[in-house]
Design a protein around this motif. Structure first.
Motif, mmCIF file in Angstrom:
data_model
loop_
_atom_site.group_PDB
_atom_site.id
_atom_site.type_symbol
_atom_site.label_atom_id
_atom_site.label_comp_id
_atom_site.label_asym_id
_atom_site.label_seq_id
_atom_site.Cartn_x
_atom_site.Cartn_y
_atom_site.Cartn_z
ATOM 1 N N THR A 15 0.847 -1.200 0.000
ATOM 2 C CA THR A 15 0.000 0.000 0.000
ATOM 3 C C THR A 15 0.884 1.252 0.000
ATOM 4 O O THR A 15 2.035 1.214 0.455
ATOM 5 C CB THR A 15 -0.915 0.038 1.238
ATOM 6 O OG1 THR A 15 -0.119 0.032 2.422
ATOM 7 C CG2 THR A 15 -1.857 -1.167 1.265
ATOM 8 N N PRO A 16 0.336 2.396 -0.455
ATOM 9 C CA PRO A 16 1.159 3.605 -0.558
ATOM 10 C C PRO A 16 1.367 4.357 0.753
ATOM 11 O O PRO A 16 2.273 5.186 0.832
ATOM 12 C CB PRO A 16 0.364 4.479 -1.541
ATOM 13 C CG PRO A 16 -1.044 4.018 -1.421
ATOM 14 C CD PRO A 16 -0.965 2.549 -1.128
ATOM 15 N N GLU A 17 0.560 4.094 1.776
ATOM 16 C CA GLU A 17 0.677 4.851 3.025
ATOM 17 C C GLU A 17 2.086 4.713 3.599
ATOM 18 O O GLU A 17 2.624 3.616 3.709
ATOM 19 C CB GLU A 17 -0.352 4.368 4.052
ATOM 20 C CG GLU A 17 -1.785 4.743 3.715
ATOM 21 C CD GLU A 17 -2.397 3.883 2.624
ATOM 22 O OE1 GLU A 17 -3.370 4.337 1.982
ATOM 23 O OE2 GLU A 17 -1.901 2.766 2.397
ATOM 24 N N LEU A 18 2.658 5.859 3.992
ATOM 25 C CA LEU A 18 4.024 5.861 4.508
ATOM 26 C C LEU A 18 4.023 5.603 6.014
ATOM 27 O O LEU A 18 3.297 6.254 6.764
ATOM 28 C CB LEU A 18 4.681 7.216 4.210
ATOM 29 C CG LEU A 18 6.195 7.293 4.379
ATOM 30 C CD1 LEU A 18 6.902 6.351 3.406
ATOM 31 C CD2 LEU A 18 6.681 8.724 4.175
ATOM 32 N N ASP B 153 7.011 4.361 14.837
ATOM 33 C CA ASP B 153 6.443 3.003 14.820
ATOM 34 C C ASP B 153 7.492 1.992 14.372
ATOM 35 O O ASP B 153 7.600 0.890 14.946
ATOM 36 C CB ASP B 153 5.241 2.949 13.875
ATOM 37 C CG ASP B 153 4.041 3.725 14.400
ATOM 38 O OD1 ASP B 153 3.998 4.004 15.623
ATOM 39 O OD2 ASP B 153 3.145 4.044 13.593
ATOM 40 N N LEU B 154 8.289 2.338 13.373
ATOM 41 C CA LEU B 154 9.334 1.430 12.901
ATOM 42 C C LEU B 154 10.389 1.207 13.976
ATOM 43 O O LEU B 154 10.828 0.079 14.221
ATOM 44 C CB LEU B 154 9.980 1.980 11.630
ATOM 45 C CG LEU B 154 9.070 2.094 10.397
ATOM 46 C CD1 LEU B 154 9.823 2.738 9.243
ATOM 47 C CD2 LEU B 154 8.530 0.733 9.981
ATOM 48 N N LYS B 155 10.787 2.287 14.645
ATOM 49 C CA LYS B 155 11.799 2.160 15.704
ATOM 50 C C LYS B 155 11.280 1.312 16.868
ATOM 51 O O LYS B 155 12.028 0.513 17.450
ATOM 52 C CB LYS B 155 12.207 3.546 16.195
ATOM 53 C CG LYS B 155 13.002 4.333 15.166
ATOM 54 C CD LYS B 155 13.298 5.739 15.667
ATOM 55 C CE LYS B 155 14.047 6.560 14.644
ATOM 56 N NZ LYS B 155 14.291 7.940 15.104
ATOM 57 N N ARG B 156 9.999 1.474 17.183
ATOM 58 C CA ARG B 156 9.415 0.674 18.265
ATOM 59 C C ARG B 156 9.439 -0.806 17.903
ATOM 60 O O ARG B 156 9.780 -1.648 18.736
ATOM 61 C CB ARG B 156 7.977 1.142 18.519
ATOM 62 C CG ARG B 156 7.229 0.312 19.565
ATOM 63 C CD ARG B 156 5.800 0.806 19.767
ATOM 64 N NE ARG B 156 5.078 0.903 18.516
ATOM 65 C CZ ARG B 156 4.535 -0.138 17.876
ATOM 66 N NH1 ARG B 156 4.656 -1.366 18.372
ATOM 67 N NH2 ARG B 156 3.873 0.042 16.747
ATOM 68 N N ARG B 157 9.132 -1.111 16.655
ATOM 69 C CA ARG B 157 9.118 -2.515 16.239
ATOM 70 C C ARG B 157 10.538 -3.094 16.169
ATOM 71 O O ARG B 157 10.751 -4.267 16.483
ATOM 72 C CB ARG B 157 8.407 -2.661 14.888
ATOM 73 C CG ARG B 157 6.934 -2.234 14.952
ATOM 74 C CD ARG B 157 6.090 -2.932 13.922
ATOM 75 N NE ARG B 157 5.969 -4.348 14.214
ATOM 76 C CZ ARG B 157 5.766 -5.289 13.294
ATOM 77 N NH1 ARG B 157 5.705 -4.955 12.014
ATOM 78 N NH2 ARG B 157 5.654 -6.561 13.633
ATOM 79 N N ILE B 158 11.504 -2.289 15.775
ATOM 80 C CA ILE B 158 12.899 -2.754 15.802
ATOM 81 C C ILE B 158 13.308 -3.063 17.241
ATOM 82 O O ILE B 158 13.964 -4.083 17.508
ATOM 83 C CB ILE B 158 13.829 -1.697 15.171
ATOM 84 C CG1 ILE B 158 13.555 -1.577 13.665
ATOM 85 C CG2 ILE B 158 15.301 -2.059 15.408
ATOM 86 C CD1 ILE B 158 14.217 -0.386 13.000
ATOM 87 N N ASP B 159 12.893 -2.214 18.181
ATOM 88 C CA ASP B 159 13.187 -2.470 19.603
ATOM 89 C C ASP B 159 12.544 -3.772 20.071
ATOM 90 O O ASP B 159 13.149 -4.535 20.838
ATOM 91 C CB ASP B 159 12.682 -1.313 20.466
ATOM 92 C CG ASP B 159 13.559 -0.065 20.345
ATOM 93 O OD1 ASP B 159 14.709 -0.196 19.888
ATOM 94 O OD2 ASP B 159 13.075 1.027 20.708
ATOM 95 N N SER C 170 14.279 -3.326 5.891
ATOM 96 C CA SER C 170 13.984 -3.420 4.456
ATOM 97 C C SER C 170 12.492 -3.235 4.217
ATOM 98 O O SER C 170 11.698 -3.251 5.152
ATOM 99 C CB SER C 170 14.413 -4.796 3.918
ATOM 100 O OG SER C 170 13.502 -5.798 4.319
ATOM 101 N N PRO C 171 12.108 -3.114 2.939
ATOM 102 C CA PRO C 171 10.696 -3.288 2.617
ATOM 103 C C PRO C 171 10.298 -4.736 2.875
ATOM 104 O O PRO C 171 11.156 -5.627 2.907
ATOM 105 C CB PRO C 171 10.613 -2.963 1.121
ATOM 106 C CG PRO C 171 11.916 -2.344 0.765
ATOM 107 C CD PRO C 171 12.915 -2.851 1.744
ATOM 108 N N ALA D 278 9.717 7.258 -1.598
ATOM 109 C CA ALA D 278 9.502 7.750 -0.228
ATOM 110 C C ALA D 278 9.732 6.641 0.789
ATOM 111 O O ALA D 278 10.329 6.872 1.848
ATOM 112 C CB ALA D 278 8.096 8.320 -0.088
ATOM 113 N N LYS D 279 9.306 5.428 0.478
ATOM 114 C CA LYS D 279 9.492 4.306 1.404
ATOM 115 C C LYS D 279 10.964 3.905 1.499
ATOM 116 O O LYS D 279 11.473 3.616 2.591
ATOM 117 C CB LYS D 279 8.615 3.122 0.975
ATOM 118 C CG LYS D 279 7.134 3.331 1.299
ATOM 119 C CD LYS D 279 6.270 2.185 0.804
ATOM 120 C CE LYS D 279 4.808 2.410 1.163
ATOM 121 N NZ LYS D 279 4.442 1.973 2.512
#
Length: 371
Positions: free
Chosen positions: A308-311, A316-322, A336-337, A357-358
């Protein structure tokens, strides 16, 4: 913590990228015999140059050719193996989208004689990529398990292969020959796109596997041996990675379910250096299977969706990496994607601007997380 100088890199796209309209049109014209192979090749070359420059300009440490020189992530390669023919198969797959589900029967592959490699298959693709690339060129191939998974034993000639061990040995030999040519051409970053480990995480697909006479409990070990034989002769300085795909066609997917059923074999019995894992949605389960990852291997978290196009939001990404780092050390993680942006010619339902953008977001988050 720091950025990596060797792949997989902290920000590392999977492989395929959205084709420009002129390339899609050229492929369609070629299929209708309105242009010849030379004309198509010239358009492909221009498109590869442009997409490599895009990847370099945004700051990636690697580049792929976007898989622009093929129409499908797997069919173009697998059909060029000697005595492999694309046919209908009995394995029905349900494609899921955000709008609803559709049941389809993708083509399978029938093995009609002894497998062999009549010529280098994608070597020219790599040579073009390397010739226009100022960063690390990454070369991708469909996993050899695709020849077996969609039809099982029934799709493999018993006359050519009375014993399955001979089939797997010849299949691995085809890939070793391709990898040897890649290595001689200077490739040092190679990736197998392996969907079937991920499919074996899905209870419905496990039932489908039983319906064609295969055992979903033992296939991971079988495929691990096949993959190891495939990459056994690669040079010591060639990084071998593996992407686990859950299906990626025009923003649809197939498999759902935690990596738990395959995790121990996947991370400890397959001799690759890095794993690209889809983790963009709850369909992949939680990060607990990462507890099986041994030291020395890298897990590239596919947290940014290509569906999907939503960025996504950085926080949120940093929280999931943690969250992932609770099970696998942060220094063994990367970003990665979730998959390629265009596993088939038409691509997923987003624009090139969305794609860029992604990719930029992944680079920025990687720099902020790992330095």
């Amino acid at each position: 913590m720091s950025q990596r100088t060797n792949p997989p890199f902290r920000a590392d796209p999977v492989g395929s990228l959205l084709r420009p309209p002129e390339l899609i049109e050229a492929r369609q014209k070629f299929a209708r015999k309105e242009i010849d192979a030379d004309a198509l090749h010239r358009i492909e070359q221009d498109a590869v140059r442009a997409v490599v420059k895009m990847q370099e300009d945004i700051g990636l440490q690697l580049a792929t050719d976007g898989e622009y020189q093929r129409s499908s992530w797997h069919r173009d390669f697998l059909q060029q193996i000697g005595n492999v023919r694309m046919v209908e198969n009995k394995l029905k797959l349900r494609f899921h989208t955000h709008e609803g589900d559709t049941e389809m029967t993708p083509p399978g592959f029938r093995v009609e004689g002894k497998l062999h490699r009549p010529h280098p298959i994608f070597l020219e693709h790599f040579n073009l990529l390397k010739s226009v690339c100022h960063v690390v060129p990454k070369s991708t191939r469909p996993s050899p398990s695709n020849i077996h998974f969609r039809g099982g034993r029934e799709m493999i000639s018993r006359e050519a292969y009375p014993e399955m061990e001979e089939f797997y040995a010849d299949l691995a030999k085809v890939y070793r020959e391709e990898i040897a040519d890649l290595a001689a051409a200077g490739c040092r970053y190679f990736q197998l796109d392996e969907v079937n480990f991920a499919y074996l995480c899905d209870p419905d697909l496990r039932d489908q596997v039983r319906s064609i006479g295969e055992n979903p409990d033992t296939l991971p070990q079988t495929y691990a041996k096949l993959l190891n034989a495939t990459i056994a002769d690669r040079p010591k300085d060639m990084v071998a990675a593996m992407h686990l795909c859950r299906g990626n066609s025009r923003s649809a997917w197939i498999a759902e379910g935690s990596y738990d059923p395959v995790a121990e074999v996947l991370f400890n019995a397959v001799n690759v250096d890095g794993y690209f894992l889809e983790y963009d949605s709850p369909r992949a389960g939680d990060f607990s299977p990462l507890r099986f990852v041994p030291k020395g291997k890298t897990v590239v978290l596919g947290l940014v969706t290509t569906k999907t196009p939503e960025l996504e939001k950085k926080d949120d990404l940093k929280r999931r990496i943690d969250e992932a780092a609770k099970y696998c050390p942060l220094d063994q993680l990367a970003l990665s994607p979730q998959c390629g942006f265009a596993s088939v010619l038409e691509g997923n339902n987003l624009t090139v601007a969305d794609e860029i953008a992604k990719l930029k977001l992944i680079i920025e988050v990687a720099r902020e997380v790992w330095g």
